[in-house]
Design an enzyme around this catalytic site. Sequence first.
Site, PDB file in Angstrom:
ATOM      1  N   GLU A 139     -15.293  49.356  10.066  1.00  0.00           N
ATOM      2  CA  GLU A 139     -14.874  48.162   9.320  1.00  0.00           C
ATOM      3  C   GLU A 139     -13.480  47.728   9.742  1.00  0.00           C
ATOM      4  OE1 GLU A 139     -15.328  49.706   5.353  1.00  0.00           O
ATOM      5  OE2 GLU A 139     -17.203  48.607   5.040  1.00  0.00           O
ATOM      6  N   THR A 169     -19.864  46.379   5.117  1.00  0.00           N
ATOM      7  CA  THR A 169     -20.763  47.396   4.564  1.00  0.00           C
ATOM      8  C   THR A 169     -20.497  47.572   3.073  1.00  0.00           C
ATOM      9  OG1 THR A 169     -20.887  48.551   6.686  1.00  0.00           O
ATOM     10  CG2 THR A 169     -21.404  49.848   4.721  1.00  0.00           C
ATOM     11  N   GLY A 202     -15.200  53.304   0.390  1.00  0.00           N
ATOM     12  CA  GLY A 202     -16.118  53.897  -0.597  1.00  0.00           C
ATOM     13  C   GLY A 202     -17.513  54.109  -0.013  1.00  0.00           C
TER      14      GLY A 202
HETATM   15  O1  DER Z   1     -16.948  51.117   2.081  1.00  0.00           O
HETATM   16  C1  DER Z   1     -16.428  50.012   1.989  1.00  0.00           C
HETATM   17  O2  DER Z   1     -15.305  49.742   2.485  1.00  0.00           O
HETATM   18  C2  DER Z   1     -17.114  48.972   1.147  1.00  0.00           C
HETATM   19  O3  DER Z   1     -16.819  47.686   1.618  1.00  0.00           O
HETATM   20  C3  DER Z   1     -16.590  49.149  -0.266  1.00  0.00           C
HETATM   21  O4  DER Z   1     -15.239  49.160  -0.200  1.00  0.00           O
HETATM   22  C4  DER Z   1     -17.059  48.046  -1.209  1.00  0.00           C
HETATM   23  O5  DER Z   1     -18.340  48.372  -1.588  1.00  0.00           O
HETATM   24  P1  DER Z   1     -19.051  47.585  -2.767  1.00  0.00           P
HETATM   25  O6  DER Z   1     -19.116  46.133  -2.319  1.00  0.00           O
HETATM   26  O7  DER Z   1     -20.397  48.240  -2.854  1.00  0.00           O
HETATM   27  O8  DER Z   1     -18.214  47.764  -4.007  1.00  0.00           O
END
Ligand code: DER
Length: 231
Positions: free
Chosen positions: A105, A28, A98
Amino acid sequence: PSADELKRQAAAVALEAVAPGMRLGLGTGSTAAHFVDLLGAKVKAGLDVLCVPTSERTRAQAAALGVPLATLDEAPELDLTVDGADEFDAKMRLIKGGGGALLREKIVAAASKRFIVITDESKRVETLGAFPLPVEIDPFGAKATRLHVERVTRDLGLIGTVGPRLKPGGHVFVTDGGHLILDCAFGAISDPDALADRLSAIPGVVEHGLFIGLATAVVVAGRDGVVTLGR
Ligand code: DER
């Protein structure tokens, strides 16, 4: 190249690890979304894969692209998961969450033979912690759990702020699993392993964004090209 082009380059390298018949975990976030997009094109061209999404957001994107989907219960042993990260260090330890999907995940990554993290060079750090560490908690007794998290982190010498993640409108963010997220801004985390163990032991903490010992490879796209740590 732009940050977005770097993310796509990293996703394209991870796609090379996909073979017909594989069972995949789909991450994600914006980098993982590039992987799903590129995978969708391969599926359209006849690639046979079965995929477990790590969020409703990724499930919707994959479904719209015609990517064959399954639940983790239907495919409990995955060949490969590809996902992004907010930070990674030289030991391939990660901060993730994030995007608010860290629980699914981590479950999906832990069910995979290989876990390839796709990143751009902005995610590389000497020491984890510049990015606030997400800690997923049950809504029951959330304030008590937050106080416990603050006590434990203070005991570990981590000073900073612990706050509930809010949506843009100011309402509290709720994960796909119905939990809340505390964003913990401590700055440099000198001993991520110790912090991970202490957080996991707090009643009410469902999961946290320290992914230690899970990544088997980190693909890093930078101005000088794409480098892969691990395999
Ligand atoms: O939420 C998460 O773990 C996402 O993988 C984040 O860590 C990375 O998001 P991005 O590819 O939009 O920087």
